[in-house]
Design a protein around this motif. Structure first.
Motif, PDB file in Angstrom:
ATOM      1  N   ASP A 122       0.899  -1.239   0.049  1.00  0.00           N
ATOM      2  CA  ASP A 122       0.071  -0.003   0.063  1.00  0.00           C
ATOM      3  C   ASP A 122       0.779   1.241  -0.016  1.00  0.00           C
ATOM      4  O   ASP A 122       0.540   2.267  -0.631  1.00  0.00           O
ATOM      5  N   ALA A 123       1.944   1.203   0.490  1.00  0.00           N
ATOM      6  CA  ALA A 123       3.020   2.421   0.724  1.00  0.00           C
ATOM      7  C   ALA A 123       3.396   2.602  -0.429  1.00  0.00           C
ATOM      8  O   ALA A 123       3.539   3.803  -1.043  1.00  0.00           O
ATOM      9  N   ILE A 124       4.100   1.748  -1.298  1.00  0.00           N
ATOM     10  CA  ILE A 124       4.625   1.771  -2.697  1.00  0.00           C
ATOM     11  C   ILE A 124       3.366   2.346  -3.531  1.00  0.00           C
ATOM     12  O   ILE A 124       4.015   3.145  -4.392  1.00  0.00           O
ATOM     13  N   ALA A 125       2.341   1.773  -3.379  1.00  0.00           N
ATOM     14  CA  ALA A 125       1.111   2.588  -4.449  1.00  0.00           C
ATOM     15  C   ALA A 125       0.832   3.948  -4.281  1.00  0.00           C
ATOM     16  O   ALA A 125       0.980   4.605  -4.935  1.00  0.00           O
ATOM     17  N   ILE A 126       1.068   4.169  -2.758  1.00  0.00           N
ATOM     18  CA  ILE A 126       0.771   5.817  -2.424  1.00  0.00           C
ATOM     19  C   ILE A 126       1.867   6.416  -2.980  1.00  0.00           C
ATOM     20  O   ILE A 126       1.726   7.617  -3.402  1.00  0.00           O
ATOM     21  N   LEU A 127       2.930   6.035  -2.623  1.00  0.00           N
ATOM     22  CA  LEU A 127       4.332   6.731  -3.042  1.00  0.00           C
ATOM     23  C   LEU A 127       4.292   7.026  -4.593  1.00  0.00           C
ATOM     24  O   LEU A 127       4.905   7.854  -4.825  1.00  0.00           O
ATOM     25  N   GLU A 128       3.940   6.004  -5.310  1.00  0.00           N
ATOM     26  CA  GLU A 128       3.806   6.051  -6.945  1.00  0.00           C
ATOM     27  C   GLU A 128       2.820   7.249  -7.062  1.00  0.00           C
ATOM     28  O   GLU A 128       3.219   8.006  -8.039  1.00  0.00           O
ATOM     29  N   GLN A 129       1.771   7.412  -6.414  1.00  0.00           N
ATOM     30  CA  GLN A 129       0.819   8.354  -6.892  1.00  0.00           C
ATOM     31  C   GLN A 129       1.041   9.595  -6.258  1.00  0.00           C
ATOM     32  O   GLN A 129       0.725  10.581  -7.264  1.00  0.00           O
ATOM     33  N   VAL A 130       2.012   9.846  -5.089  1.00  0.00           N
ATOM     34  CA  VAL A 130       2.501  11.364  -4.876  1.00  0.00           C
ATOM     35  C   VAL A 130       3.790  11.462  -5.651  1.00  0.00           C
ATOM     36  O   VAL A 130       4.330  12.543  -5.407  1.00  0.00           O
ATOM     37  N   GLY A 131       4.191  10.742  -6.368  1.00  0.00           N
ATOM     38  CA  GLY A 131       5.391  11.045  -7.340  1.00  0.00           C
ATOM     39  C   GLY A 131       6.778  10.806  -6.549  1.00  0.00           C
ATOM     40  O   GLY A 131       7.851  11.280  -6.909  1.00  0.00           O
TER      41      GLY A 131
END
Length: 267
Positions: A122-131
């Motif tokens: 989940d953290a990786i997905a969120i970090l991808e979303q925020v660039g």
């Protein structure tokens, strides 16, 4: 229309003899983006803290989903400050995983097994979303100011809050970076169906980002006792992406009737 997510009825806040807020009456529905402007010290951040649960109202009632606002923070309410609340000894990825850990586990923030693997995904997905997908292994001291703010936002969003509280989150950023952050926060608002409250000293920013703008100011003044009266919401203005052409007109109205409200250009 659905029931309000938040209801404030005659809410007031005092510290000793100092009155900060008085007679605040508003309803907020899920999915609204509220921007708060007003002079320094007029109670904007205090109202945010009351929603967060770190401050309680002195008078009136403040309800969340029809029940009294909890008197402590919870996972349904995330907050991002102007000063970055990140752990300097942890990588970007570990910072965001830790945010999930503090939500789910003990005070150590440690997760194990399936919970840890899910939190990392989940953290990786969120970090991808925020660039920040390219910066998972970096430490906060290796990040620019804008990247640190993206990290702080990722920490808040991974907990899946219903309400996101932003206390002047972009005030220390350069104009170009602020524009990128505006696009990011609007994307997160739509993608995660958040209800957002954002304090800003930039009136244009408030109009651009929000669906609704509140102006905090005092209706009553006593020169002999400047803290005898508190601020209220003196303007509650619906704004939208389609209605930006009214910005100049409303700005003039605010300036004429409330000269103490700060205003600065973003360019």
């Amino acid at each position: 229309m659905s029931e309000p997510l938040i209801q404030a009825t005659n809410v007031g806040k005092t510290y000793g003899q100092d009155v900060i807020l008085e007679r605040v009456n508003v309803d907020v529905h899920q999915g609204e983006f509220i921007t708060l402007v007003g002079a320094s010290g007029c109670g904007k951040s205090t109202f945010l803290k009351m929603i967060l649960g770190t401050e309680q109202s002195s008078t009136g009632s403040l309800l969340l989903n029809g029940k009294p606002m909890p008197n402590e923070p919870g996972p349904d309410r995330g907050i991002v400050f102007q000063q970055y609340s990140v752990f300097p000894h942890m990588t970007v990825l570990d910072n965001v995983v830790a945010a999930r850990g503090f939500q789910k586990a003990s005070l150590t923030g440690l997760l194990f097994g399936r919970q840890k693997r899910q939190a990392r995904d989940d953290a990786i997905a969120i970090l991808e979303q925020v660039g920040l997908g390219h910066a998972l292994k970096r430490y906060p001291h290796e990040l620019s100011g804008g990247m640190k703010q993206r990290l702080a936002i990722a920490q808040a969003v991974i907990c899946k809050p219903k309400i996101l509280l932003l206390d002047e989150p972009f005030g220390a950023l350069d104009p170009g970076i602020r524009a990128d952050m505006h696009a990011l926060i609007l994307d997160l608002w739509k993608t995660h169906k958040l209800t957002i409250f954002m304090v800003t000293h930039d009136l244009k920013e408030g109009f651009y980002l929000g669906t609704r703008l509140w102006v905090f100011d005092k209706l009553r003044h006593d020169p002999q006792a400047p803290n005898a009266y508190g601020a209220s919401i003196t303007y509650d203005l619906p704004v939208s992406q389609e209605g930006r052409d009214t910005l100049d007109e409303i700005t003039r109205q605010l300036g004429a009737s409330r000269p103490t409200i700060p205003y600065k250009e973003t360019a």
